[in-house]
Design a protein around this motif. Structure first.
Motif, PDB file in Angstrom:
ATOM      1  N   UNK A 154       1.008  -1.358  -0.001  1.00 22.06           N
ATOM      2  CA  UNK A 154       0.030   0.121  -0.069  1.00 22.06           C
ATOM      3  C   UNK A 154       0.789   1.156   0.063  1.00 22.06           C
ATOM      4  N   UNK A 155       1.995   0.954  -0.350  1.00 16.63           N
ATOM      5  CA  UNK A 155       3.137   2.322  -0.149  1.00 16.63           C
ATOM      6  C   UNK A 155       3.362   2.338  -1.780  1.00 16.63           C
ATOM      7  N   UNK A 156       3.388   3.748  -2.253  1.00 12.35           N
ATOM      8  CA  UNK A 156       3.899   3.991  -3.452  1.00 12.35           C
ATOM      9  C   UNK A 156       4.848   5.053  -3.422  1.00 12.35           C
ATOM     10  N   UNK A 157       5.934   4.769  -4.000  1.00 14.40           N
ATOM     11  CA  UNK A 157       7.190   5.806  -3.900  1.00 14.40           C
ATOM     12  C   UNK A 157       7.509   5.827  -5.353  1.00 14.40           C
ATOM     13  N   UNK A 158       7.566   7.274  -5.603  1.00 17.80           N
ATOM     14  CA  UNK A 158       8.214   7.787  -6.878  1.00 17.80           C
ATOM     15  C   UNK A 158       9.414   8.540  -6.797  1.00 17.80           C
ATOM     16  N   UNK A 159      10.308   8.045  -7.331  1.00 22.91           N
ATOM     17  CA  UNK A 159      11.783   8.568  -7.468  1.00 22.91           C
ATOM     18  C   UNK A 159      12.067   8.973  -8.834  1.00 22.91           C
ATOM     19  N   UNK A 160      12.378  10.195  -9.028  1.00 24.09           N
ATOM     20  CA  UNK A 160      12.752  10.854 -10.268  1.00 24.09           C
ATOM     21  C   UNK A 160      14.294  11.077 -10.290  1.00 24.09           C
ATOM     22  N   UNK A 161      15.015  10.265 -11.219  1.00 19.98           N
ATOM     23  CA  UNK A 161      16.386  10.669 -11.159  1.00 19.98           C
ATOM     24  C   UNK A 161      16.827  11.852 -12.000  1.00 19.98           C
ATOM     25  N   UNK A 162      16.706  12.945 -11.519  1.00 17.89           N
ATOM     26  CA  UNK A 162      16.791  14.021 -12.390  1.00 17.89           C
ATOM     27  C   UNK A 162      18.426  14.715 -12.174  1.00 17.89           C
ATOM     28  N   UNK A 163      19.161  14.160 -11.254  1.00 17.66           N
ATOM     29  CA  UNK A 163      20.617  14.756 -10.867  1.00 17.66           C
ATOM     30  C   UNK A 163      20.378  14.984  -9.410  1.00 17.66           C
ATOM     31  N   UNK A 164      21.421  15.417  -8.893  1.00 18.06           N
ATOM     32  CA  UNK A 164      21.616  15.845  -7.352  1.00 18.06           C
ATOM     33  C   UNK A 164      21.095  17.178  -7.211  1.00 18.06           C
ATOM     34  N   UNK A 165      21.554  18.020  -8.122  1.00 20.36           N
ATOM     35  CA  UNK A 165      21.195  19.495  -8.124  1.00 20.36           C
ATOM     36  C   UNK A 165      19.989  19.828  -8.238  1.00 20.36           C
ATOM     37  N   UNK A 166      19.056  19.015  -9.161  1.00 16.55           N
ATOM     38  CA  UNK A 166      17.566  19.298  -9.319  1.00 16.55           C
ATOM     39  C   UNK A 166      17.032  18.888  -8.085  1.00 16.55           C
ATOM     40  N   UNK A 167      17.500  17.806  -7.752  1.00 21.03           N
ATOM     41  CA  UNK A 167      16.656  17.083  -6.367  1.00 21.03           C
ATOM     42  C   UNK A 167      16.818  17.958  -5.010  1.00 21.03           C
ATOM     43  N   UNK A 168      17.950  18.520  -4.822  1.00 18.51           N
ATOM     44  CA  UNK A 168      18.040  19.408  -3.675  1.00 18.51           C
ATOM     45  C   UNK A 168      17.107  20.843  -3.917  1.00 18.51           C
ATOM     46  N   UNK A 169      17.283  21.237  -5.057  1.00 18.04           N
ATOM     47  CA  UNK A 169      16.173  22.313  -5.424  1.00 18.04           C
ATOM     48  C   UNK A 169      14.813  22.157  -5.158  1.00 18.04           C
ATOM     49  N   UNK A 170      14.313  20.795  -5.589  1.00 15.56           N
ATOM     50  CA  UNK A 170      13.115  20.410  -5.680  1.00 15.56           C
ATOM     51  C   UNK A 170      12.672  20.043  -4.006  1.00 15.56           C
ATOM     52  N   UNK A 171      13.663  19.526  -3.396  1.00 15.94           N
ATOM     53  CA  UNK A 171      13.441  19.453  -1.988  1.00 15.94           C
ATOM     54  C   UNK A 171      13.262  20.753  -1.222  1.00 15.94           C
ATOM     55  N   UNK A 172      14.056  21.623  -1.291  1.00 23.44           N
ATOM     56  CA  UNK A 172      13.837  22.780  -0.744  1.00 23.44           C
ATOM     57  C   UNK A 172      12.846  23.738  -0.849  1.00 23.44           C
ATOM     58  N   UNK A 173      12.318  23.355  -2.169  1.00 22.31           N
ATOM     59  CA  UNK A 173      11.207  24.281  -2.467  1.00 22.31           C
ATOM     60  C   UNK A 173       9.723  23.570  -2.281  1.00 22.31           C
ATOM     61  N   UNK A 174       9.892  22.259  -1.305  1.00 21.48           N
ATOM     62  CA  UNK A 174       8.773  21.494  -0.884  1.00 21.48           C
ATOM     63  C   UNK A 174       7.948  20.784  -1.810  1.00 21.48           C
ATOM     64  N   UNK A 175       8.679  20.516  -3.043  1.00 21.40           N
ATOM     65  CA  UNK A 175       7.942  19.885  -4.284  1.00 21.40           C
ATOM     66  C   UNK A 175       8.202  18.112  -3.775  1.00 21.40           C
ATOM     67  N   UNK A 176       9.216  17.810  -3.086  1.00 21.09           N
ATOM     68  CA  UNK A 176       9.342  16.409  -2.842  1.00 21.09           C
ATOM     69  C   UNK A 176       9.613  16.131  -1.364  1.00 21.09           C
ATOM     70  N   UNK A 177       9.250  15.057  -0.965  1.00 17.37           N
ATOM     71  CA  UNK A 177       9.412  14.590   0.553  1.00 17.37           C
ATOM     72  C   UNK A 177      10.797  14.144   0.835  1.00 17.37           C
ATOM     73  N   UNK A 178      11.832  13.662   0.078  1.00 20.72           N
ATOM     74  CA  UNK A 178      13.069  13.737   0.354  1.00 20.72           C
ATOM     75  C   UNK A 178      13.845  13.946  -1.209  1.00 20.72           C
ATOM     76  N   UNK A 179      15.191  14.211  -0.815  1.00 18.68           N
ATOM     77  CA  UNK A 179      15.913  14.081  -2.085  1.00 18.68           C
ATOM     78  C   UNK A 179      17.084  13.090  -1.953  1.00 18.68           C
ATOM     79  N   UNK A 180      17.740  12.714  -3.241  1.00 22.58           N
ATOM     80  CA  UNK A 180      18.917  12.088  -3.181  1.00 22.58           C
ATOM     81  C   UNK A 180      19.933  12.929  -3.877  1.00 22.58           C
ATOM     82  N   UNK A 181      21.090  12.943  -3.109  1.00 24.40           N
ATOM     83  CA  UNK A 181      22.110  13.788  -3.445  1.00 24.40           C
ATOM     84  C   UNK A 181      23.647  13.037  -3.396  1.00 24.40           C
TER      85      UNK A 181
END
Length: 371
Positions: free
Chosen positions: A74-101
């Motif tokens: 019952x858990x769905x996890x969506x991971x978008x491998x856009x690159x570390x820089x994009x992930x941090x920006x999206x995390x800091x903007x509140x668009x994702x629940x965690x980021x990979x860097x």
């Protein structure tokens, strides 16, 4: 890669992300769960997590997601491998629940932004933690006919990637590869065109190990020579298709594309890239954070016997507090499973080095402390 390990994956596009959902037969229900076995942290939660960032951990996190979702359907996890820089920006903007860097949050300003401060603000004025999760050794992958065991050292690699060494039969390469039939051919360099933690970690190695041959400061954006390709898959495909070419890329991508990989001589003899040799480099890393902020300081110039020095650690960037309680529970449940000894050991099949046990136990403690 052992593709049979991906039998549990089902892919679906969701808002540009890679949506990963479990498939197969339902496991035996456990008390308090919704039709799924409990994880080590307790009964299975339900809901959706969105995450983004490092492409270096793509294969690792996809496998971890697949394994987790066979237990927690019952858990769905969506991971978008856009690159570390994009992930941090999206995390800091509140668009994702965690980021990979592939590098920890910066504590110094860049372009007027301090990543760690922005992350703290996103976490409702609570610290964001850097939690190491996937150890992705960086291969120097190449395509040179007849050269099956290339040896490089820091100064020579730096001069190849900054354009000072231009041909494969250059005396510096020949000295390290006595008896090899090196062609009188131009070296074709491929680099990551997107902002990349892999680039930052590789240039940290070049700076630390080259005796001054690498002049530019390590950064997510490439400042050497060559032709740019998008993401890890791009540079790997470029080398596979191009004779006399070379790149830096995560071990898993080099293995998937069956690329030759250089051994690295840091002063104690050539060392092949293996899970064991990469793990020795990570085990020697020093803590560089406080408490449950587990950023590591890697020694890229290590001369430890048998250590492969070009490694990166993908961190999961998480809020210590400040997420909605349901989201925090989902993050905690998944990362508990991702950091488990069983999951980490299994990642070796995909071209990752398991977290050294002395690091992994600290990761487990940090994940448990997420609120």
């Amino acid at each position: 890669m052992k593709h049979t390990r991906f039998a549990a994956l089902a892919f679906a596009a969701l808002g540009g992300a890679v949506a990963l959902a479990g498939c197969g037969s339902d496991p035996t229900p456990a008390a308090g769960s919704k039709g799924a076995e409990p994880t080590k942290s307790g009964s299975c939660p339900s809901g959706t997590l969105n995450a983004e960032g490092s492409s270096a951990q793509k294969n690792a996190i996809e496998q971890a997601i697949a394994d987790y979702q066979t237990k927690c359907a019952d858990v769905t996890i969506n991971y978008n491998p856009t690159g570390s820089g994009a992930g941090i920006k999206q995390f800091n903007a509140g668009q994702v629940d965690f980021a990979g860097s592939d590098s920890a949050l910066k504590t110094e300003p860049k372009d007027g932004v301090v990543e760690a401060d922005a992350a703290k603000k996103r976490c409702q004025n609570n610290p964001a933690w850097n939690i190491p999760m996937a150890v992705g050794p960086i291969a120097i992958a190449y395509n040179v006919q007849g050269v099956g065991n290339l040896v490089l050292d820091g100064p020579t690699a730096a001069k190849i990637f900054n354009g000072t060494i231009k041909t494969w039969n250059d005396p510096a390469i020949a000295k390290l590869n006595k008896g090899a039939k090196l062609p009188n051919a131009k070296i074709v360099v491929f680099y990551r065109s997107d902002e990349s933690g892999t680039t930052e970690n590789f240039t940290k190695y070049l700076q630390a190990s080259s005796g001054g041959a690498w002049k530019t400061e390590p950064a997510k954006s490439w400042e050497g020579t060559g032709s740019g390709k998008n993401k890890s898959a791009g540079v790997a495909s470029g080398v596979k298709a191009t004779p006399n070419s070379i790149t830096y890329v995560e071990w898993s991508y080099a293995r998937d594309n069956k690329l030759a990989m250089a051994s690295i001589d840091s002063g104690s003899g050539p060392v092949k890239l293996t899970g064991e040799s990469a793990g020795k480099a990570v085990a020697a890393a020093k803590p560089d954070g406080q408490g449950n902020d587990l950023r590591l300081k890697l020694d890229y110039a290590t001369k430890a016997k048998g250590a492969y020095p070009i490694v990166l650690v993908t961190y999961e960037i998480v809020c210590s507090k400040g997420l909605d309680a349901s989201k925090a529970g989902l993050v905690k449940g998944f990362l508990t499973d991702y950091s488990s000894k069983q999951t980490q050991t299994g990642l070796a099949d995909l071209g990752y080095a398991p977290l050294p046990e002395q690091v992994r136990t600290k990761v487990e403690t940090a994940v448990k402390a997420i609120r």
